[in-house]
Design a protein around this motif. Structure first.
Motif, PDB file in Angstrom:
ATOM      1  N   LYS A 347     -50.876 -81.334 100.281  1.00 44.79           N
ATOM      2  CA  LYS A 347     -51.155 -81.031 101.869  1.00 44.79           C
ATOM      3  C   LYS A 347     -49.769 -81.466 102.706  1.00 44.79           C
ATOM      4  O   LYS A 347     -49.407 -80.459 103.472  1.00 44.79           O
ATOM      5  N   THR A 348     -49.322 -82.612 102.303  1.00 51.06           N
ATOM      6  CA  THR A 348     -47.675 -82.734 103.160  1.00 51.06           C
ATOM      7  C   THR A 348     -46.888 -81.753 102.845  1.00 51.06           C
ATOM      8  O   THR A 348     -46.139 -81.349 103.801  1.00 51.06           O
ATOM      9  N   MET A 349     -46.629 -81.389 101.533  1.00 51.34           N
ATOM     10  CA  MET A 349     -45.585 -80.430 101.210  1.00 51.34           C
ATOM     11  C   MET A 349     -46.042 -78.937 102.149  1.00 51.34           C
ATOM     12  O   MET A 349     -45.244 -78.334 102.396  1.00 51.34           O
ATOM     13  N   SER A 350     -47.448 -78.590 101.821  1.00 46.71           N
ATOM     14  CA  SER A 350     -47.507 -77.251 102.365  1.00 46.71           C
ATOM     15  C   SER A 350     -47.649 -77.330 104.043  1.00 46.71           C
ATOM     16  O   SER A 350     -47.251 -76.124 104.425  1.00 46.71           O
ATOM     17  N   LYS A 351     -47.905 -78.185 104.576  1.00 49.99           N
ATOM     18  CA  LYS A 351     -47.564 -78.479 105.853  1.00 49.99           C
ATOM     19  C   LYS A 351     -46.190 -78.180 106.541  1.00 49.99           C
ATOM     20  O   LYS A 351     -45.856 -77.485 107.488  1.00 49.99           O
ATOM     21  N   ASN A 352     -45.442 -78.398 105.504  1.00 47.49           N
ATOM     22  CA  ASN A 352     -43.812 -78.337 105.625  1.00 47.49           C
ATOM     23  C   ASN A 352     -43.509 -77.231 104.978  1.00 47.49           C
ATOM     24  O   ASN A 352     -42.025 -77.048 105.142  1.00 47.49           O
ATOM     25  N   GLU A 378     -34.661 -82.834 101.310  1.00 46.24           N
ATOM     26  CA  GLU A 378     -34.465 -83.829 102.577  1.00 46.24           C
ATOM     27  C   GLU A 378     -35.912 -83.703 103.269  1.00 46.24           C
ATOM     28  O   GLU A 378     -36.304 -84.938 103.776  1.00 46.24           O
ATOM     29  N   ALA A 379     -36.360 -82.472 103.653  1.00 48.71           N
ATOM     30  CA  ALA A 379     -37.469 -82.465 104.443  1.00 48.71           C
ATOM     31  C   ALA A 379     -38.662 -82.887 103.755  1.00 48.71           C
ATOM     32  O   ALA A 379     -39.550 -83.444 104.226  1.00 48.71           O
ATOM     33  N   ALA A 380     -38.869 -82.781 102.487  1.00 44.59           N
ATOM     34  CA  ALA A 380     -39.879 -83.343 101.496  1.00 44.59           C
ATOM     35  C   ALA A 380     -39.924 -85.052 101.751  1.00 44.59           C
ATOM     36  O   ALA A 380     -41.123 -85.494 102.065  1.00 44.59           O
ATOM     37  N   ILE A 381     -38.966 -85.343 101.599  1.00 46.38           N
ATOM     38  CA  ILE A 381     -38.918 -86.913 101.308  1.00 46.38           C
ATOM     39  C   ILE A 381     -39.132 -87.441 103.057  1.00 46.38           C
ATOM     40  O   ILE A 381     -39.885 -88.522 103.299  1.00 46.38           O
ATOM     41  N   LYS A 382     -38.609 -86.831 104.090  1.00 36.86           N
ATOM     42  CA  LYS A 382     -38.786 -87.192 105.106  1.00 36.86           C
ATOM     43  C   LYS A 382     -40.381 -87.123 105.449  1.00 36.86           C
ATOM     44  O   LYS A 382     -41.039 -87.893 106.051  1.00 36.86           O
ATOM     45  N   ALA A 383     -41.041 -85.906 105.147  1.00 35.86           N
ATOM     46  CA  ALA A 383     -42.309 -85.849 105.272  1.00 35.86           C
ATOM     47  C   ALA A 383     -43.356 -86.973 104.860  1.00 35.86           C
ATOM     48  O   ALA A 383     -44.124 -87.549 105.284  1.00 35.86           O
ATOM     49  N   GLU A 395     -44.358 -96.148  96.686  1.00 37.48           N
ATOM     50  CA  GLU A 395     -42.715 -96.134  96.787  1.00 37.48           C
ATOM     51  C   GLU A 395     -42.562 -94.803  96.640  1.00 37.48           C
ATOM     52  O   GLU A 395     -42.889 -94.196  95.740  1.00 37.48           O
ATOM     53  N   VAL A 396     -41.413 -94.188  97.273  1.00 32.85           N
ATOM     54  CA  VAL A 396     -40.949 -92.907  97.137  1.00 32.85           C
ATOM     55  C   VAL A 396     -39.702 -93.028  96.548  1.00 32.85           C
ATOM     56  O   VAL A 396     -38.657 -93.571  97.265  1.00 32.85           O
ATOM     57  N   LYS A 397     -39.340 -92.371  95.363  1.00 32.39           N
ATOM     58  CA  LYS A 397     -38.106 -92.171  94.901  1.00 32.39           C
ATOM     59  C   LYS A 397     -37.571 -90.810  94.462  1.00 32.39           C
ATOM     60  O   LYS A 397     -38.419 -89.968  94.443  1.00 32.39           O
ATOM     61  N   TRP A 398     -36.284 -90.387  94.343  1.00 33.51           N
ATOM     62  CA  TRP A 398     -35.937 -88.936  94.177  1.00 33.51           C
ATOM     63  C   TRP A 398     -34.672 -88.962  93.530  1.00 33.51           C
ATOM     64  O   TRP A 398     -33.811 -90.118  93.741  1.00 33.51           O
TER      65      TRP A 398
END
Ligand code: ASP
Ligand code: MG
Length: 469
Positions: A347-352, A378-383, A395-398
């Protein structure tokens, strides 16, 4: 074979020689009903798009419009006898359309570049080139008719990436194309603009970049649905022999894929070297309409790619790569089983408007990894970091990576996978995540970007015999 839909891309419209080749192809297929789908001249769609986005720069705009005009007039000068009927018609058409384009630019300056305007502007490339080709064929005594595809292909409202509404398109095909095709007294080539359609209220839509391939398969689909003749084929004329098993930039001596089925082709088109519009197979798969990708310079060559329901089941068809990918991993710190993680990620990804191309989740559900294009990372991690849910529980890693896709029915065999992993081990390539769906003839491996060339080469070398040759 009774009806062929052929697509001529921008590289088939380069100069007089290219137009003569189209004429030659017209003669090669002389006893067959032909529908030509035509793209814009090479680079014109980009130029139109760039111009529409930079109208505040008046000098640049004028320069671009002159260039668009010159590109078309140059072709006209070369392919027609000066002042002949068809020369004049083609020139007048360019004049008329460029003045409409001017009006569109004026509107955009006044109202802004609404999605509708963008598609309208992009459509001029095909409207110009197709009309010119039609006049050329007429000048060579080929009975030919120009048909703007917005009269035939009806789409949804998704500008820039429209999807055909088949019921409505079928009835247009039935009413407008079938009578021409089924008239036994006439042998007429139908020249249709690629790439564009219209929505129900009449606005021009486009099918996504490279969309003329899709135009061809949509037409084939609708012809199949409406014609009494089910003997239909699509040919895409390209500047290459067909689909290669591996992009030569990775493995120079890579072989041509001669046969593949729709599923294999969809994987390859999605990940591959942009030879084929990824959506275009959807339209022909159901009716098993064969599609050939052939080299425009060698129309009679036996080396080409055929996509149909036939495939050589015992082979790896291709290896492709997403070079610039980012793997994002969300890890549950508290080890609690939080329901709906995947739903929330998507949902977060599709919203963006970020597309997720691979997902791997451990069955413990502790960690979920997914791949996005690096330009979206960048946009994905920010979201994710803006979402209370993820900040609180995860925890979010990339990491920047590459993804290798190995496609073909043979991938279903465990032994093949064992060979792939042992090959990678030889070059010390660590696989960071893997994904293969149920019954899916594609294996995706996420690896260190720096190891990409090594990895592709070692798989190709070690599994050489599993490739078609
Ligand atoms: N002219 C369009 C583009 O460049 C469509 C196509 O070429 O297929 O994307
Ligand atoms: Mg193009």
């Amino acid at each position: 074979m009774a009806i062929i839909v052929m697509k001529f891309g921008g590289s088939c419209l380069l100069d007089k020689n290219a137009f003569e080749k189209i004429l030659k192809i017209t003669n090669i297929y002389k006893d067959i009903k032909k529908i030509f789908v035509v793209s814009a001249l090479k680079g014109i769609t980009d130029l139109l798009s760039k111009t529409a986005q930079g109208l505040e720069d008046i000098k640049e705009t004028d320069k671009n419009i002159s260039l668009i005009e010159k590109r078309h007039l140059d072709i006209i000068e070369h392919i027609f006898e000066e002042d002949s009927e068809h020369y004049i018609k083609a020139r007048d058409w360019v004049d008329e359309k460029l003045s409409e384009l001017d009006d569109a630019f004026a509107d955009i300056k006044e109202f802004g570049l609404e999605p509708y305007y963008r598609d309208y502007v992009l459509s001029f490339g095909e409207i110009l080139s197709t009309y010119i080709l039609n006049q050329y064929l007429l000048s060579c005594s080929v009975d030919s008719v120009y048909i703007p595809a917005n009269k035939i292909i009806i789409t949804n409202d998704e500008f820039n990436n429209a999807y055909p509404l088949y019921d409505l398109t079928n009835s247009r095909v039935k009413n407008l194309l079938i009578p021409l095709i089924e008239n036994p007294k006439k042998d007429v080539v139908m020249c249709l603009t690629g790439f564009l359609g219209r929505n129900k209220i009449g606005y021009i839509t486009t099918l996504g970049r490279g969309g003329s391939d899709y135009t061809s398969t949509i037409l084939a689909h609708s012809l199949y649905s409406t014609s009494s003749d089910k003997d239909i084929k699509v040919i895409l004329w390209k500047d290459v022999d067909g689909l290669l098993a591996i992009n030569p930039k990775y493995v120079p001596e890579s072989s041509l894929i001669k046969n593949l089925d729709y599923n294999e082709a969809k994987h390859i088109a999605n990940f591959g070297a942009k030879i084929l519009h990824p959506k275009c197979l959807e339209a022909i798969e159901k009716y098993k309409i064969p599609l050939e990708i052939r080299n425009f310079d060698k129309p009679l060559d036996d080396n080409f790619t055929q996509i149909s329901d036939r495939s050589d089941k015992e082979q790896i068809k291709g290896i492709s790569a997403i070079e610039y990918a980012t793997i994002i991993t969300v890890i549950s710190g508290s080890l609690v089983d939080v329901p709906g993680v995947l739903a929330k990620i998507f949902k977060t990804m599709s919203k963006n408007k970020i597309s997720v191309s691979l997902v791997a989740q451990s069955s413990s559900e502790i960690g979920t990894s997914f791949i996005v294009n690096s330009e979206d990372s960048e946009a994905a991690i920010k979201a994710l970091n803006k979402s209370k849910f993820f900040v609180e529980f995860f925890e979010v890693k990339w990491e920047d990576v590459a993804v290798i896709n190995i496609t073909g029915l043979k991938i279903l065999e465990t032994k093949t996978k064992a060979e792939i992993f042992s090959a990678l081990d030889k070059k010390n390539v660590k696989v960071k995540a893997i994904s293969q769906g149920f019954d899916e003839l594609n294996l995706s491996l996420v690896i260190d970007r720096k190891k990409l060339i090594d990895a592709i080469n070692i798989i190709h070398d070690d599994l050489y015999e599993d490739f078609e040759s």
